[in-house]
Design an enzyme around this catalytic site. Structure first.
Site, PDB file in Angstrom:
ATOM      1  CE  LYS A  34       1.621 -17.792  -2.299  1.00 21.73           C
ATOM      2  NZ  LYS A  34       0.846 -19.017  -2.120  1.00 21.73           N
ATOM      3  CE1 TYR A  44      -2.989  -3.030   0.158  1.00 23.37           C
ATOM      4  CE2 TYR A  44      -3.570  -2.480   2.401  1.00 23.37           C
ATOM      5  CZ  TYR A  44      -3.715  -3.285   1.287  1.00 23.37           C
ATOM      6  OH  TYR A  44      -4.586  -4.342   1.321  1.00 23.37           O
ATOM      7  CG  ASP A  55     -11.826  -6.675   6.911  1.00 26.43           C
ATOM      8  OD1 ASP A  55     -11.528  -6.129   7.997  1.00 26.43           O
ATOM      9  OD2 ASP A  55     -12.238  -6.048   5.924  1.00 26.43           O
ATOM     10  CG  ASP A  93      -6.686  -4.493   4.297  1.00 28.73           C
ATOM     11  OD1 ASP A  93      -7.623  -4.393   5.106  1.00 28.73           O
ATOM     12  OD2 ASP A  93      -6.646  -3.874   3.218  1.00 28.73           O
ATOM     13  CG  ASP A 113      -1.649 -20.151  -0.002  1.00 32.36           C
ATOM     14  OD1 ASP A 113      -0.823 -19.941   0.911  1.00 32.36           O
ATOM     15  OD2 ASP A 113      -1.361 -20.815  -1.008  1.00 32.36           O
TER      16      ASP A 113
END
Ligand code: NAD
Length: 363
Positions: free
Chosen positions: A195, A146, A255, A251, A227
């Site tokens: 990852k 970001y 959630d 992020d 994942d």
């Protein structure tokens, strides 16, 4: 101990829910022999109404002079509020971004707790959630995808967009240490999510997290690919204590984790910098649809205040007293409208605050 707390009541339901959290804090301080002094700070729409901008430099300085800041929520209804006729940099949300930047808040903490009493709100099967779960998602907040370089170019009539995911070892080390510190106050397990089978940034992440772990021999460290983590959160959420991860993965995972707990009115959060300073706020917004009706759920803000006691003041016992009081009120069957279910007693914002306050210090 005197606790110097900045208070941003904010907009919408903000003043209602923060008032209840202050009630609980005052009672906790009284029972455990502390004092709270509050510095009222204006931000968001409330600041626009007085100063014409969502956050003044003076407010930032006053926030910095406090040990921690407790915040409600800011913003209004984008369709009807005059604040949204202003240019984007002058709207309420700009204050939020600015304060996070000015205070260098690089670590975001979001607990995902499933209370046994609220498991009806959880979309997972009962055998998975039996006994509830309690995890903390720790997300890096100021680096990664970001904040990396980005561009869109057109070559031979074909548009190509590019974003870069960049972390240096210092950025990783400071959040990793924070994660291990938090784990030491909990069940002493860190799951670092990356990852590393594909990304260089993840391979560096993994290496630096392993180095940081050497200073915390009591903490069990495991690595998990993002994942797999997304699957494990719905398959076996009880396995997690602290999930430590970079900005974008955090992020998404925070959630996901919060949705499996049920209502937005229960979700606390904290953003921390390198010192003990932190900004504590509910995860939800200012809920203009229910503002002023006295029905908002103050529990997320009250639990954010408990996080403040634990992480900014090291008052673990006091934080537990608040968390226990919340559990007891839920066990009694009292619910605000957002977590109401059949056979329970519906109560309002102030009543919920009063009931929780009443249980502080009572065994
Ligand atoms: P929201 O979280 O305010 O509301 C979504 C839904 O959840 C609404 O139906 C609301 O009534 C309900 N809800 C939220 N908190 C609740 C509580 N404590 N008790 C009971 N019900 C609750 O999200 P939104 O409607 O998308 O945004 C409204 C405003 O809040 C916007 O201006 C937005 O920018 C702002 N916002 C602020 C923050 C913040 O201050 N950190 C975060 C998110 C959104």
């Amino acid at each position: 101990m005197n606790l110097k707390i900045g208070v941003i009541k904010g907009d919408g339901i903000g003043p209602e829910i923060v008032t209840e959290a202050m009630k609980v804090l005052d009672k906790t301080a009284e029972v455990y022999g502390h004092t709270c002094s509050y510095e009222q700070l204006l931000m968001g729409g409330a600041s626009i109404d007085v100063h014409g901008i969502p956050l003044t430099d003076e407010t930032i300085q006053r926030a910095k002079s406090c040990d921690a800041v407790l915040m409600g929520s800011i913003g209004g209804d984008a369709k009807t509020s005059p604040w949204y006729k202003l240019e984007p940099s002058k709207r309420p949300e700009a204050g939020l971004l600015k304060i996070r930047k000015e205070l260098n808040l690089f670590a975001n903490l979001r607990p995902a707790v499933l209370y046994e009493e609220l498991k009806g709100a959880c979309p997972l099967k009962e055998e998975i959630t039996e006994g509830g779960f309690d995890m903390m998602i720790m997300r890096e907040l100021t680096g990664g995808l970001y904040f990396g370089e980005r561009k869109t170019v057109e070559e031979n009539g074909v548009l190509t967009a590019m974003d870069s995911l960049c972390y240096n070892e210092n950025e990783i080390r400071r959040i990793a240490k924070r994660g291990f510190d938090i784990a030491m106050k909990r069940r002493k397990k860190v799951t670092s999510v990356d990852k590393a089978n594909v990304l260089d940034s993840s391979r560096l992440w993994r290496k630096v997290v392993e180095q940081a772990a050497e200073e915390y021999p009591e903490v069990t460290l495991e690595h998990m690919l993002v994942d797999n983590c997304a699957m494990q959160l719905v398959k076996d959420p009880k396995q997690f204590d602290v999930i430590l991860t970079e900005n974008m993965f955090g992020d998404i995972l925070s959630d996901e984790a919060s949705m499996v707990t049920g209502s937005i009115g229960m979700l606390a959060s904290a953003s921390l910098n390198e010192t003990k300073f932190g900004l504590y706020e509910p995860s939800g917004g200012s809920a203009p649809d229910i503002a002023g009706k006295g029905i908002a759920n103050p529990i997320a803000t009250i639990l954010s205040a408990a996080m403040m006691l634990r992480f900014s003041f090291d008052l673990d016992k006091e934080a537990e007293a608040i968390e226990e009081a919340v559990s007891r009120v839920l066990k009694e069957g009292c619910r605000t409208i957002d977590i109401m279910s059949e056979g329970k007693t519906q109560i309002g914002t102030a009543q919920m605050g009063d009931l929780i306050t009443g249980y502080i210090g009572k065994h």
